[in-house]
Scaffold this motif. Structure first.
Motif, PDB file in Angstrom:
ATOM      1  N   LEU A  11       0.861  -1.171   0.000  1.00 40.25           N
ATOM      2  CA  LEU A  11       0.000   0.000   0.000  1.00 40.25           C
ATOM      3  C   LEU A  11       0.902   1.226   0.000  1.00 40.25           C
ATOM      4  N   GLN A  12       0.952   1.919  -1.124  1.00 39.08           N
ATOM      5  CA  GLN A  12       1.708   3.154  -1.220  1.00 39.08           C
ATOM      6  C   GLN A  12       0.799   4.292  -0.795  1.00 39.08           C
ATOM      7  N   MET A  13       1.198   5.001   0.256  1.00 43.97           N
ATOM      8  CA  MET A  13       0.378   6.067   0.813  1.00 43.97           C
ATOM      9  C   MET A  13       1.080   7.396   0.581  1.00 43.97           C
ATOM     10  N   ASN A  14       0.433   8.279  -0.140  1.00 43.01           N
ATOM     11  CA  ASN A  14       0.977   9.599  -0.449  1.00 43.01           C
ATOM     12  C   ASN A  14       0.090  10.684   0.135  1.00 43.01           C
ATOM     13  N   SER A  15       0.627  11.883   0.218  1.00 42.66           N
ATOM     14  CA  SER A  15      -0.123  13.045   0.723  1.00 42.66           C
ATOM     15  C   SER A  15      -0.824  12.705   2.035  1.00 42.66           C
ATOM     16  N   LEU A  16      -0.097  12.141   2.952  1.00 45.45           N
ATOM     17  CA  LEU A  16      -0.685  11.672   4.198  1.00 45.45           C
ATOM     18  C   LEU A  16      -1.186  12.830   5.047  1.00 45.45           C
ATOM     19  N   LYS A  17      -2.270  12.557   5.759  1.00 42.85           N
ATOM     20  CA  LYS A  17      -2.903  13.538   6.625  1.00 42.85           C
ATOM     21  C   LYS A  17      -2.915  12.993   8.056  1.00 42.85           C
ATOM     22  N   PRO A  18      -3.017  13.871   9.046  1.00 43.82           N
ATOM     23  CA  PRO A  18      -3.126  13.378  10.430  1.00 43.82           C
ATOM     24  C   PRO A  18      -4.297  12.408  10.617  1.00 43.82           C
ATOM     25  N   ASP A  19      -5.381  12.596   9.869  1.00 44.43           N
ATOM     26  CA  ASP A  19      -6.529  11.695   9.971  1.00 44.43           C
ATOM     27  C   ASP A  19      -6.222  10.288   9.466  1.00 44.43           C
ATOM     28  N   ASP A  20      -5.102  10.110   8.771  1.00 39.84           N
ATOM     29  CA  ASP A  20      -4.705   8.785   8.324  1.00 39.84           C
ATOM     30  C   ASP A  20      -4.013   7.981   9.423  1.00 39.84           C
ATOM     31  N   THR A  21      -3.787   8.592  10.562  1.00 41.67           N
ATOM     32  CA  THR A  21      -3.164   7.890  11.681  1.00 41.67           C
ATOM     33  C   THR A  21      -4.042   6.726  12.126  1.00 41.67           C
ATOM     34  N   ALA A  22      -3.463   5.537  12.123  1.00 39.16           N
ATOM     35  CA  ALA A  22      -4.229   4.333  12.461  1.00 39.16           C
ATOM     36  C   ALA A  22      -3.300   3.126  12.449  1.00 39.16           C
ATOM     37  N   VAL A  23      -3.802   2.032  12.963  1.00 38.24           N
ATOM     38  CA  VAL A  23      -3.152   0.744  12.742  1.00 38.24           C
ATOM     39  C   VAL A  23      -3.690   0.203  11.421  1.00 38.24           C
ATOM     40  N   TYR A  24      -2.784  -0.153  10.533  1.00 40.28           N
ATOM     41  CA  TYR A  24      -3.153  -0.658   9.210  1.00 40.28           C
ATOM     42  C   TYR A  24      -2.983  -2.169   9.184  1.00 40.28           C
ATOM     43  N   TYR A  25      -4.022  -2.837   8.697  1.00 41.11           N
ATOM     44  CA  TYR A  25      -4.043  -4.289   8.635  1.00 41.11           C
ATOM     45  C   TYR A  25      -4.189  -4.749   7.193  1.00 41.11           C
ATOM     46  N   CYS A  26      -3.500  -5.818   6.833  1.00 42.72           N
ATOM     47  CA  CYS A  26      -3.805  -6.459   5.565  1.00 42.72           C
ATOM     48  C   CYS A  26      -4.644  -7.707   5.844  1.00 42.72           C
ATOM     49  N   ALA A  27      -5.418  -8.071   4.859  1.00 42.33           N
ATOM     50  CA  ALA A  27      -6.323  -9.202   4.989  1.00 42.33           C
ATOM     51  C   ALA A  27      -6.451  -9.907   3.649  1.00 42.33           C
ATOM     52  N   ALA A  28      -6.848 -11.153   3.683  1.00 39.44           N
ATOM     53  CA  ALA A  28      -7.003 -11.941   2.467  1.00 39.44           C
ATOM     54  C   ALA A  28      -8.318 -12.699   2.501  1.00 39.44           C
ATOM     55  N   ASP A  29      -8.917 -12.846   1.343  1.00 37.82           N
ATOM     56  CA  ASP A  29     -10.177 -13.576   1.232  1.00 37.82           C
ATOM     57  C   ASP A  29     -10.297 -14.111  -0.186  1.00 37.82           C
ATOM     58  N   PRO A  30     -10.948 -15.261  -0.341  1.00 40.16           N
ATOM     59  CA  PRO A  30     -11.098 -15.792  -1.703  1.00 40.16           C
ATOM     60  C   PRO A  30     -11.925 -14.893  -2.624  1.00 40.16           C
ATOM     61  N   ARG A  31     -12.787 -14.062  -2.037  1.00 37.88           N
ATOM     62  CA  ARG A  31     -13.669 -13.234  -2.841  1.00 37.88           C
ATOM     63  C   ARG A  31     -13.118 -11.824  -2.978  1.00 37.88           C
ATOM     64  N   TYR A  32     -13.291 -11.257  -4.133  1.00 38.18           N
ATOM     65  CA  TYR A  32     -12.865  -9.883  -4.377  1.00 38.18           C
ATOM     66  C   TYR A  32     -14.016  -8.914  -4.121  1.00 38.18           C
ATOM     67  N   GLY A  33     -13.667  -7.745  -3.609  1.00 34.67           N
ATOM     68  CA  GLY A  33     -14.618  -6.652  -3.554  1.00 34.67           C
ATOM     69  C   GLY A  33     -15.439  -6.561  -2.288  1.00 34.67           C
ATOM     70  N   VAL A  34     -15.093  -7.343  -1.278  1.00 34.08           N
ATOM     71  CA  VAL A  34     -15.867  -7.310  -0.049  1.00 34.08           C
ATOM     72  C   VAL A  34     -15.290  -6.244   0.874  1.00 34.08           C
ATOM     73  N   PRO A  35     -15.983  -5.142   1.122  1.00 31.77           N
ATOM     74  CA  PRO A  35     -15.428  -4.090   1.964  1.00 31.77           C
ATOM     75  C   PRO A  35     -15.650  -4.296   3.452  1.00 31.77           C
ATOM     76  N   ASP A  36     -16.478  -5.270   3.836  1.00 32.27           N
ATOM     77  CA  ASP A  36     -16.804  -5.490   5.235  1.00 32.27           C
ATOM     78  C   ASP A  36     -15.694  -6.308   5.875  1.00 32.27           C
ATOM     79  N   PRO A  37     -14.992  -5.749   6.869  1.00 30.11           N
ATOM     80  CA  PRO A  37     -13.880  -6.496   7.477  1.00 30.11           C
ATOM     81  C   PRO A  37     -14.314  -7.808   8.106  1.00 30.11           C
ATOM     82  N   SER A  38     -15.555  -7.906   8.538  1.00 32.87           N
ATOM     83  CA  SER A  38     -16.014  -9.148   9.171  1.00 32.87           C
ATOM     84  C   SER A  38     -16.078 -10.301   8.176  1.00 32.87           C
ATOM     85  N   GLU A  39     -16.019  -9.999   6.883  1.00 30.07           N
ATOM     86  CA  GLU A  39     -16.085 -11.041   5.861  1.00 30.07           C
ATOM     87  C   GLU A  39     -14.720 -11.628   5.543  1.00 30.07           C
ATOM     88  N   TYR A  40     -13.671 -11.031   6.039  1.00 27.29           N
ATOM     89  CA  TYR A  40     -12.322 -11.509   5.737  1.00 27.29           C
ATOM     90  C   TYR A  40     -11.891 -12.532   6.781  1.00 27.29           C
TER      91      TYR A  40
END
Length: 122
Positions: free
Chosen positions: A80-109
């Motif tokens: 994940l290349q992150m540019n023009s970072l803002k203070p609001d981008d402060t967070a713990v960033y997680y990667c996740a994997a799932d057989p299905r593409y396009g699922v935005p709900d973290p509970s589905e991963y």
């Protein structure tokens, strides 16, 4: 641990940071991979996702034009290349994997890394 993130740290507002996530103990090269983040006191939220071949990507509105997700199936990594970072981008960033593409709900991963903290100072 099956996914391992790296690259977090302290960065000034307006700066850039590149996160990477690698597989450990098993392969996810044919899985869609996503990045999520969780700020203090907030729920985990979708950031970006990429299909297993890399031909399709999707982004949350608040990172469009600033973040780029990419993958290397030979190395079984997703970045994940992150540019023009803002203070609001402060967070713990997680990667996740799932057989299905396009699922935005973290509970589905089903597969997650332990997270890497990105702090953006103003």
């Amino acid at each position: 641990v099956q996914l391992v993130e790296s690259g977090g740290g302290l960065v000034q507002a307006g700066g850039s940071r590149r996160l990477s996530c690698s597989a450990s103990g098993r392969t996810f090269s044919t899985y869609a991979k996503g990045w999520f983040r969780q700020a203090p006191g907030k729920e985990r939220e979708f950031v970006a996702v990429i299909s297993w071949r890399g031909g399709s990507t999707a982004y949350a509105e608040f990172v469009k034009g600033r973040f780029i997700i990419s993958r290397d199936n030979a190395r079984d990594t997703v970045d994940l290349q992150m540019n023009s970072l803002k203070p609001d981008d402060t967070a713990v960033y997680y990667c996740a994997a799932d057989p299905r593409y396009g699922v935005p709900d973290p509970s589905e991963y089903h597969y997650w890394g332990q997270g890497t903290l990105v702090t953006v100072s103003s």
